[in-house]
Motif scaffolding. Structure first.
Motif, PDB file in Angstrom:
ATOM      1  N   ARG A 100      -9.069  -5.194  -2.738  1.00  0.00           N
ATOM      2  CA  ARG A 100      -9.972  -6.234  -3.245  1.00  0.00           C
ATOM      3  C   ARG A 100     -11.317  -5.640  -3.651  1.00  0.00           C
ATOM      4  NH1 ARG A 100      -7.645  -9.511   0.395  1.00  0.00           N
ATOM      5  NH2 ARG A 100      -9.071  -8.977   2.062  1.00  0.00           N
ATOM      6  N   ARG A 101     -11.875  -4.784  -2.785  1.00  0.00           N
ATOM      7  CA  ARG A 101     -13.175  -4.167  -3.093  1.00  0.00           C
ATOM      8  C   ARG A 101     -13.115  -3.334  -4.367  1.00  0.00           C
ATOM      9  NH1 ARG A 101     -13.018  -3.614   2.366  1.00  0.00           N
ATOM     10  NH2 ARG A 101     -12.326  -1.450   2.302  1.00  0.00           N
ATOM     11  N   GLN A 102     -11.984  -2.693  -4.593  1.00  0.00           N
ATOM     12  CA  GLN A 102     -11.836  -1.827  -5.770  1.00  0.00           C
ATOM     13  C   GLN A 102     -11.229  -2.557  -6.973  1.00  0.00           C
ATOM     14  OE1 GLN A 102     -13.205   1.158  -5.850  1.00  0.00           O
ATOM     15  NE2 GLN A 102     -13.848   0.833  -3.735  1.00  0.00           N
ATOM     16  N   ARG A 103     -10.885  -3.832  -6.783  1.00  0.00           N
ATOM     17  CA  ARG A 103     -10.319  -4.668  -7.842  1.00  0.00           C
ATOM     18  C   ARG A 103      -9.059  -4.034  -8.449  1.00  0.00           C
ATOM     19  NH1 ARG A 103     -15.338  -3.813  -8.656  1.00  0.00           N
ATOM     20  NH2 ARG A 103     -15.133  -2.870 -10.691  1.00  0.00           N
ATOM     21  N   ILE A 104      -8.133  -3.689  -7.576  1.00  0.00           N
ATOM     22  CA  ILE A 104      -6.862  -3.121  -8.012  1.00  0.00           C
ATOM     23  C   ILE A 104      -5.730  -3.975  -7.454  1.00  0.00           C
ATOM     24  CG2 ILE A 104      -6.716  -1.475  -6.082  1.00  0.00           C
ATOM     25  CD1 ILE A 104      -5.494   0.491  -8.202  1.00  0.00           C
ATOM     26  N   THR A 105      -4.686  -4.157  -8.243  1.00  0.00           N
ATOM     27  CA  THR A 105      -3.581  -5.021  -7.845  1.00  0.00           C
ATOM     28  C   THR A 105      -2.399  -4.214  -7.326  1.00  0.00           C
ATOM     29  OG1 THR A 105      -2.549  -4.986 -10.045  1.00  0.00           O
ATOM     30  CG2 THR A 105      -4.242  -6.699  -9.634  1.00  0.00           C
ATOM     31  N   ARG A 106      -1.526  -4.918  -6.613  1.00  0.00           N
ATOM     32  CA  ARG A 106      -0.289  -4.285  -6.138  1.00  0.00           C
ATOM     33  C   ARG A 106       0.538  -3.769  -7.316  1.00  0.00           C
ATOM     34  NH1 ARG A 106       1.828  -6.439  -0.651  1.00  0.00           N
ATOM     35  NH2 ARG A 106      -0.120  -7.079   0.308  1.00  0.00           N
ATOM     36  N   GLU A 107       0.522  -4.533  -8.410  1.00  0.00           N
ATOM     37  CA  GLU A 107       1.301  -4.130  -9.586  1.00  0.00           C
ATOM     38  C   GLU A 107       0.822  -2.786 -10.145  1.00  0.00           C
ATOM     39  OE1 GLU A 107      -0.002  -7.207  -9.124  1.00  0.00           O
ATOM     40  OE2 GLU A 107       1.865  -8.310  -8.802  1.00  0.00           O
ATOM     41  N   GLU A 108      -0.486  -2.563 -10.109  1.00  0.00           N
ATOM     42  CA  GLU A 108      -1.015  -1.288 -10.596  1.00  0.00           C
ATOM     43  C   GLU A 108      -0.585  -0.133  -9.686  1.00  0.00           C
ATOM     44  OE1 GLU A 108      -5.221  -2.107 -12.679  1.00  0.00           O
ATOM     45  OE2 GLU A 108      -5.002  -3.086 -10.710  1.00  0.00           O
ATOM     46  N   ILE A 109      -0.573  -0.386  -8.382  1.00  0.00           N
ATOM     47  CA  ILE A 109      -0.129   0.652  -7.442  1.00  0.00           C
ATOM     48  C   ILE A 109       1.364   0.898  -7.617  1.00  0.00           C
ATOM     49  CG2 ILE A 109       0.109   1.272  -5.002  1.00  0.00           C
ATOM     50  CD1 ILE A 109      -2.415  -0.480  -4.501  1.00  0.00           C
ATOM     51  N   VAL A 123       8.070   1.169  -1.421  1.00  0.00           N
ATOM     52  CA  VAL A 123       6.804   1.387  -0.718  1.00  0.00           C
ATOM     53  C   VAL A 123       6.996   2.190   0.565  1.00  0.00           C
ATOM     54  CG1 VAL A 123       5.610  -0.628  -1.683  1.00  0.00           C
ATOM     55  CG2 VAL A 123       6.907  -0.866   0.432  1.00  0.00           C
ATOM     56  N   ASP A 124       8.185   2.110   1.159  1.00  0.00           N
ATOM     57  CA  ASP A 124       8.441   2.866   2.395  1.00  0.00           C
ATOM     58  C   ASP A 124       8.469   4.372   2.158  1.00  0.00           C
ATOM     59  OD1 ASP A 124       8.580   0.575   3.969  1.00  0.00           O
ATOM     60  OD2 ASP A 124      10.720   0.284   3.527  1.00  0.00           O
ATOM     61  N   ASP A 125       8.569   4.788   0.890  1.00  0.00           N
ATOM     62  CA  ASP A 125       8.568   6.211   0.559  1.00  0.00           C
ATOM     63  C   ASP A 125       7.159   6.762   0.327  1.00  0.00           C
ATOM     64  OD1 ASP A 125      11.349   6.214   0.651  1.00  0.00           O
ATOM     65  OD2 ASP A 125      11.538   5.765  -1.492  1.00  0.00           O
ATOM     66  N   VAL A 126       6.144   5.891   0.440  1.00  0.00           N
ATOM     67  CA  VAL A 126       4.768   6.290   0.145  1.00  0.00           C
ATOM     68  C   VAL A 126       4.016   6.593   1.436  1.00  0.00           C
ATOM     69  CG1 VAL A 126       2.579   5.559  -0.878  1.00  0.00           C
ATOM     70  CG2 VAL A 126       4.738   4.904  -1.960  1.00  0.00           C
ATOM     71  N   ALA A 127       3.505   7.818   1.533  1.00  0.00           N
ATOM     72  CA  ALA A 127       2.642   8.178   2.664  1.00  0.00           C
ATOM     73  C   ALA A 127       1.266   7.555   2.455  1.00  0.00           C
ATOM     74  CB  ALA A 127       2.536   9.690   2.791  1.00  0.00           C
ATOM     75  N   CYS A 128       0.728   7.688   1.232  1.00  0.00           N
ATOM     76  CA  CYS A 128      -0.542   7.041   0.916  1.00  0.00           C
ATOM     77  C   CYS A 128      -0.737   6.968  -0.585  1.00  0.00           C
ATOM     78  CB  CYS A 128      -1.723   7.750   1.589  1.00  0.00           C
ATOM     79  SG  CYS A 128      -2.073   9.386   0.969  1.00  0.00           S
ATOM     80  N   ALA A 129      -1.622   6.070  -0.978  1.00  0.00           N
ATOM     81  CA  ALA A 129      -2.054   5.939  -2.366  1.00  0.00           C
ATOM     82  C   ALA A 129      -3.568   5.954  -2.361  1.00  0.00           C
ATOM     83  CB  ALA A 129      -1.530   4.640  -2.982  1.00  0.00           C
ATOM     84  N   VAL A 130      -4.139   6.679  -3.322  1.00  0.00           N
ATOM     85  CA  VAL A 130      -5.586   6.846  -3.389  1.00  0.00           C
ATOM     86  C   VAL A 130      -6.063   6.471  -4.786  1.00  0.00           C
ATOM     87  CG1 VAL A 130      -7.479   8.525  -3.224  1.00  0.00           C
ATOM     88  CG2 VAL A 130      -5.510   8.712  -1.686  1.00  0.00           C
ATOM     89  N   LEU A 131      -7.085   5.616  -4.836  1.00  0.00           N
ATOM     90  CA  LEU A 131      -7.754   5.331  -6.101  1.00  0.00           C
ATOM     91  C   LEU A 131      -8.783   6.431  -6.304  1.00  0.00           C
ATOM     92  CD1 LEU A 131      -8.154   3.449  -8.528  1.00  0.00           C
ATOM     93  CD2 LEU A 131      -9.851   2.221  -7.159  1.00  0.00           C
ATOM     94  N   GLU A 132      -8.574   7.257  -7.329  1.00  0.00           N
ATOM     95  CA  GLU A 132      -9.434   8.417  -7.566  1.00  0.00           C
ATOM     96  C   GLU A 132     -10.729   7.999  -8.252  1.00  0.00           C
ATOM     97  OE1 GLU A 132      -8.726  11.098  -6.167  1.00  0.00           O
ATOM     98  OE2 GLU A 132      -6.563  11.115  -5.899  1.00  0.00           O
TER      99      GLU A 132
END
Length: 163
Positions: free
Chosen positions: A118-127, A139-148
């Motif tokens: 929410r703070r970064q204004r990014i949606t689940r669809e974008e991730i 999603v269970d295959d993801v260790a982490c996602a980072v907004l650069e």
């Protein structure tokens, strides 16, 4: 409505044909001289400089009251300022904090971090789109996602041994 809306005269066309290539060549030369950093992936500051360069080039091309020398100087000034800002940010963490955002963790161990999103204004669809680009569909295959800092999303998958 006057005819100058569609055609302002041959002098204006001639000026654009003369000044355009000269200003363009000057801009390309200055960008090459300023180094690869000027043309790298953009953060917010780099985007502002890029827009300002484009606006300045357009002004030089289309505004008869701006001489080529002044336009080239303005382009050089913007590129020089960008060079100084990046030079300072590489040498000072405090200064870097003023002009560059920090990466933000937006997903951990397959769980979306809704507050950060929410703070970064990014949606689940974008991730999820970034996951697909990384070859991950679950999603269970993801260790982490980072907004650069440049707005891109980096996906780090879990290793094949389950860790």
């Amino acid at each position: 409505m006057g005819q100058d809306v569609f055609f302002g005269g041959w002098a204006g066309l001639g000026r654009t044909l003369l000044v355009g290539p000269l200003a363009y060549v000057a801009l390309v030369f200055m960008l090459r001289a300023s180094g690869k950093r000027t043309l790298s992936k953009m953060n917010a500051f780099d985007l502002i400089v890029t827009v300002a360069l484009g606006s300045t080039l357009a002004t030089v091309l289309l505004n008869r009251s701006v001489p080529l020398a002044e336009g080239v100087m303005a382009l050089g000034l913007l590129i020089s300022l960008q060079f100084v800002i990046t030079w300072l940010s590489v040498r000072s963490e405090r200064f870097q904090g003023l002009v560059k955002a920090e990466p933000t963790l937006i997903m951990r161990e397959g769980a979306f971090l809704d507050g950060a999103m929410r703070r970064q204004r990014i949606t689940r669809e974008e991730i999820e789109a970034a996951m697909r680009e990384s070859g991950l569909g679950d999603v269970d295959d993801v260790a982490c996602a980072v907004l650069e800092t440049d707005g891109s999303v980096s996906i780090i998958g879990k290793s094949s041994d389950g860790s």
